[in-house]
Scaffold this motif. Structure first.
Motif, PDB file in Angstrom:
ATOM      1  N   PRO A  56      -5.354 -19.924   6.892  1.00  0.00           N
ATOM      2  CA  PRO A  56      -5.666 -18.566   7.365  1.00  0.00           C
ATOM      3  C   PRO A  56      -5.256 -17.479   6.387  1.00  0.00           C
ATOM      4  CG  PRO A  56      -3.671 -19.358   8.420  1.00  0.00           C
ATOM      5  CD  PRO A  56      -4.227 -20.513   7.610  1.00  0.00           C
ATOM      6  N   CYS A  57      -5.999 -16.390   6.449  1.00  0.00           N
ATOM      7  CA  CYS A  57      -5.615 -15.196   5.705  1.00  0.00           C
ATOM      8  C   CYS A  57      -4.338 -14.646   6.359  1.00  0.00           C
ATOM      9  CB  CYS A  57      -6.704 -14.138   5.773  1.00  0.00           C
ATOM     10  SG  CYS A  57      -8.232 -14.628   4.947  1.00  0.00           S
ATOM     11  N   ALA A  58      -3.413 -14.180   5.533  1.00  0.00           N
ATOM     12  CA  ALA A  58      -2.152 -13.645   6.040  1.00  0.00           C
ATOM     13  C   ALA A  58      -1.945 -12.183   5.646  1.00  0.00           C
ATOM     14  CB  ALA A  58      -0.980 -14.477   5.529  1.00  0.00           C
ATOM     15  N   SER A  59      -2.635 -11.745   4.578  1.00  0.00           N
ATOM     16  CA  SER A  59      -2.428 -10.371   4.125  1.00  0.00           C
ATOM     17  C   SER A  59      -3.654  -9.849   3.398  1.00  0.00           C
ATOM     18  CB  SER A  59      -1.212 -10.295   3.196  1.00  0.00           C
ATOM     19  OG  SER A  59      -1.436 -11.033   2.019  1.00  0.00           O
ATOM     20  N   VAL A  60      -3.702  -8.512   3.300  1.00  0.00           N
ATOM     21  CA  VAL A  60      -4.706  -7.815   2.499  1.00  0.00           C
ATOM     22  C   VAL A  60      -3.932  -6.959   1.515  1.00  0.00           C
ATOM     23  CG1 VAL A  60      -6.576  -6.126   2.475  1.00  0.00           C
ATOM     24  CG2 VAL A  60      -6.375  -7.714   4.390  1.00  0.00           C
ATOM     25  N   ARG A  61      -4.295  -7.072   0.233  1.00  0.00           N
ATOM     26  CA  ARG A  61      -3.673  -6.269  -0.823  1.00  0.00           C
ATOM     27  C   ARG A  61      -4.766  -5.477  -1.532  1.00  0.00           C
ATOM     28  NH1 ARG A  61       1.592  -8.571  -2.101  1.00  0.00           N
ATOM     29  NH2 ARG A  61       1.937 -10.263  -0.616  1.00  0.00           N
ATOM     30  N   TRP A  62      -4.401  -4.288  -2.036  1.00  0.00           N
ATOM     31  CA  TRP A  62      -5.360  -3.358  -2.616  1.00  0.00           C
ATOM     32  C   TRP A  62      -5.139  -3.174  -4.102  1.00  0.00           C
ATOM     33  CZ3 TRP A  62      -8.888  -2.469   0.932  1.00  0.00           C
ATOM     34  CH2 TRP A  62      -8.515  -2.541   2.275  1.00  0.00           C
ATOM     35  N   THR A  63      -6.226  -2.942  -4.835  1.00  0.00           N
ATOM     36  CA  THR A  63      -6.183  -2.587  -6.251  1.00  0.00           C
ATOM     37  C   THR A  63      -6.924  -1.264  -6.378  1.00  0.00           C
ATOM     38  OG1 THR A  63      -6.286  -4.918  -6.838  1.00  0.00           O
ATOM     39  CG2 THR A  63      -6.740  -3.342  -8.584  1.00  0.00           C
ATOM     40  N   ALA A  64      -6.151  -0.188  -6.418  1.00  0.00           N
ATOM     41  CA  ALA A  64      -6.759   1.140  -6.435  1.00  0.00           C
ATOM     42  C   ALA A  64      -6.768   1.715  -7.846  1.00  0.00           C
ATOM     43  CB  ALA A  64      -5.997   2.069  -5.502  1.00  0.00           C
ATOM     44  N   ASP A  65      -7.677   2.632  -8.069  1.00  0.00           N
ATOM     45  CA  ASP A  65      -7.793   3.345  -9.342  1.00  0.00           C
ATOM     46  C   ASP A  65      -6.638   4.329  -9.457  1.00  0.00           C
ATOM     47  OD1 ASP A  65      -8.550   4.707 -11.582  1.00  0.00           O
ATOM     48  OD2 ASP A  65     -10.375   5.547 -10.724  1.00  0.00           O
ATOM     49  N   GLY A  66      -5.834   4.185 -10.492  1.00  0.00           N
ATOM     50  CA  GLY A  66      -4.696   5.066 -10.698  1.00  0.00           C
ATOM     51  C   GLY A  66      -5.071   6.472 -11.125  1.00  0.00           C
ATOM     52  N   ASP A  67      -6.357   6.736 -11.345  1.00  0.00           N
ATOM     53  CA  ASP A  67      -6.805   8.063 -11.766  1.00  0.00           C
ATOM     54  C   ASP A  67      -7.164   8.959 -10.591  1.00  0.00           C
ATOM     55  OD1 ASP A  67      -6.506   7.361 -14.417  1.00  0.00           O
ATOM     56  OD2 ASP A  67      -8.587   6.708 -14.619  1.00  0.00           O
ATOM     57  N   GLY A  68      -7.050   8.442  -9.366  1.00  0.00           N
ATOM     58  CA  GLY A  68      -7.410   9.225  -8.188  1.00  0.00           C
ATOM     59  C   GLY A  68      -6.213   9.962  -7.609  1.00  0.00           C
ATOM     60  N   VAL A  69      -6.268  10.227  -6.322  1.00  0.00           N
ATOM     61  CA  VAL A  69      -5.211  10.922  -5.609  1.00  0.00           C
ATOM     62  C   VAL A  69      -4.009   9.989  -5.470  1.00  0.00           C
ATOM     63  CG1 VAL A  69      -4.581  11.994  -3.413  1.00  0.00           C
ATOM     64  CG2 VAL A  69      -6.875  12.333  -4.351  1.00  0.00           C
ATOM     65  N   LEU A  70      -2.821  10.534  -5.706  1.00  0.00           N
ATOM     66  CA  LEU A  70      -1.589   9.750  -5.615  1.00  0.00           C
ATOM     67  C   LEU A  70      -0.674  10.322  -4.538  1.00  0.00           C
ATOM     68  CD1 LEU A  70      -0.716   9.478  -9.425  1.00  0.00           C
ATOM     69  CD2 LEU A  70      -2.026   7.858  -8.042  1.00  0.00           C
ATOM     70  N   ILE A  71       0.059   9.458  -3.858  1.00  0.00           N
ATOM     71  CA  ILE A  71       1.128   9.856  -2.945  1.00  0.00           C
ATOM     72  C   ILE A  71       2.385   9.180  -3.462  1.00  0.00           C
ATOM     73  CG2 ILE A  71       2.068   9.696  -0.613  1.00  0.00           C
ATOM     74  CD1 ILE A  71      -0.787   9.686   0.445  1.00  0.00           C
ATOM     75  N   ASP A  72       3.350   9.977  -3.862  1.00  0.00           N
ATOM     76  CA  ASP A  72       4.582   9.454  -4.464  1.00  0.00           C
ATOM     77  C   ASP A  72       4.279   8.503  -5.614  1.00  0.00           C
ATOM     78  OD1 ASP A  72       6.238  10.924  -2.786  1.00  0.00           O
ATOM     79  OD2 ASP A  72       6.397   9.318  -1.310  1.00  0.00           O
ATOM     80  N   GLY A  73       3.246   8.827  -6.407  1.00  0.00           N
ATOM     81  CA  GLY A  73       2.897   8.034  -7.580  1.00  0.00           C
ATOM     82  C   GLY A  73       2.078   6.796  -7.295  1.00  0.00           C
ATOM     83  N   VAL A  74       1.707   6.570  -6.035  1.00  0.00           N
ATOM     84  CA  VAL A  74       0.934   5.381  -5.653  1.00  0.00           C
ATOM     85  C   VAL A  74      -0.486   5.821  -5.283  1.00  0.00           C
ATOM     86  CG1 VAL A  74       0.802   3.415  -4.083  1.00  0.00           C
ATOM     87  CG2 VAL A  74       3.030   4.279  -4.799  1.00  0.00           C
ATOM     88  N   PRO A  75      -1.525   5.136  -5.811  1.00  0.00           N
ATOM     89  CA  PRO A  75      -2.907   5.530  -5.511  1.00  0.00           C
ATOM     90  C   PRO A  75      -3.248   5.418  -4.018  1.00  0.00           C
ATOM     91  CG  PRO A  75      -2.844   4.009  -7.362  1.00  0.00           C
ATOM     92  CD  PRO A  75      -1.471   4.030  -6.771  1.00  0.00           C
ATOM     93  N   VAL A  76      -4.044   6.371  -3.544  1.00  0.00           N
ATOM     94  CA  VAL A  76      -4.541   6.367  -2.170  1.00  0.00           C
ATOM     95  C   VAL A  76      -5.707   5.390  -2.073  1.00  0.00           C
ATOM     96  CG1 VAL A  76      -5.757   7.802  -0.467  1.00  0.00           C
ATOM     97  CG2 VAL A  76      -3.793   8.720  -1.702  1.00  0.00           C
ATOM     98  N   VAL A  77      -5.759   4.645  -0.978  1.00  0.00           N
ATOM     99  CA  VAL A  77      -6.868   3.722  -0.719  1.00  0.00           C
ATOM    100  C   VAL A  77      -8.055   4.533  -0.202  1.00  0.00           C
ATOM    101  CG1 VAL A  77      -7.648   1.799   0.712  1.00  0.00           C
ATOM    102  CG2 VAL A  77      -5.348   1.773  -0.246  1.00  0.00           C
ATOM    103  N   THR A  78      -9.209   4.376  -0.852  1.00  0.00           N
ATOM    104  CA  THR A  78     -10.439   5.049  -0.427  1.00  0.00           C
ATOM    105  C   THR A  78     -11.488   4.003  -0.086  1.00  0.00           C
ATOM    106  OG1 THR A  78     -11.397   5.153  -2.635  1.00  0.00           O
ATOM    107  CG2 THR A  78      -9.927   6.966  -1.998  1.00  0.00           C
ATOM    108  N   ASP A  79     -12.684   4.461   0.301  1.00  0.00           N
ATOM    109  CA  ASP A  79     -13.746   3.515   0.653  1.00  0.00           C
ATOM    110  C   ASP A  79     -14.258   2.726  -0.551  1.00  0.00           C
ATOM    111  OD1 ASP A  79     -15.007   5.643  -0.556  1.00  0.00           O
ATOM    112  OD2 ASP A  79     -16.539   5.868   0.979  1.00  0.00           O
ATOM    113  N   SER A  80     -13.880   3.136  -1.757  1.00  0.00           N
ATOM    114  CA  SER A  80     -14.311   2.396  -2.948  1.00  0.00           C
ATOM    115  C   SER A  80     -13.190   1.536  -3.543  1.00  0.00           C
ATOM    116  CB  SER A  80     -14.842   3.362  -4.008  1.00  0.00           C
ATOM    117  OG  SER A  80     -13.812   4.222  -4.433  1.00  0.00           O
ATOM    118  N   THR A  81     -12.040   1.485  -2.887  1.00  0.00           N
ATOM    119  CA  THR A  81     -10.903   0.700  -3.383  1.00  0.00           C
ATOM    120  C   THR A  81     -11.156  -0.788  -3.169  1.00  0.00           C
ATOM    121  OG1 THR A  81      -9.384   2.501  -2.852  1.00  0.00           O
ATOM    122  CG2 THR A  81      -8.417   0.330  -3.170  1.00  0.00           C
ATOM    123  N   ALA A  82     -10.894  -1.572  -4.211  1.00  0.00           N
ATOM    124  CA  ALA A  82     -11.062  -3.029  -4.115  1.00  0.00           C
ATOM    125  C   ALA A  82      -9.873  -3.632  -3.384  1.00  0.00           C
ATOM    126  CB  ALA A  82     -11.170  -3.634  -5.506  1.00  0.00           C
ATOM    127  N   GLY A  83     -10.159  -4.611  -2.542  1.00  0.00           N
ATOM    128  CA  GLY A  83      -9.112  -5.308  -1.815  1.00  0.00           C
ATOM    129  C   GLY A  83      -9.370  -6.801  -1.837  1.00  0.00           C
TER     130      GLY A  83
END
Length: 102
Positions: free
Chosen positions: A50-77
């Motif tokens: 079974p799947c246990a988790s979902v992890r994201w690979t976001a573009d670091g050139d977008g919006v950041l919160i505390d230096g971490v990229p925000v997940v958008t509808d185009s973010t790969a997971g």
């Protein structure tokens, strides 16, 4: 709503990162968050995997919160087993809110 490709449902852990920033009253998700998957019934050659988790690979050139990229509808997971074996991309479906009459 986020699910794995096998029908399991993904959810953020309560109190996880990103909850300090809200948009429309909902928490903004960041690539640093790992979503937990429950209810995945995926098997490989009859053995539960079974799947246990979902992890994201976001573009670091977008919006950041505390230096971490925000997940958008185009973010790969990617969905992973507990042993971090890739299982495929998550399925993201828009959930519509609003007023219902009945």
């Amino acid at each position: 709503m986020i699910s794995c490709p096998h029908g399991g449902v993904a959810a953020a852990l309560s109190g996880s990162a990103g909850h300090a920033v809200l948009m429309g009253g909902l928490p903004v998700r960041t690539a640093g968050e790992v979503l937990t998957v429950v209810g995945c019934r995926h098997t490989v050659d009859g053995v539960p995997a079974p799947c246990a988790s979902v992890r994201w690979t976001a573009d670091g050139d977008g919006v950041l919160i505390d230096g971490v990229p925000v997940v958008t509808d185009s973010t790969a997971g990617m969905c992973f087993t507990a042993g971090l074996v890739p299982q495929g991309p998550p399925v993201v479906a828009a959930v519509r809110g609003g007023v219902m009459c009945g």
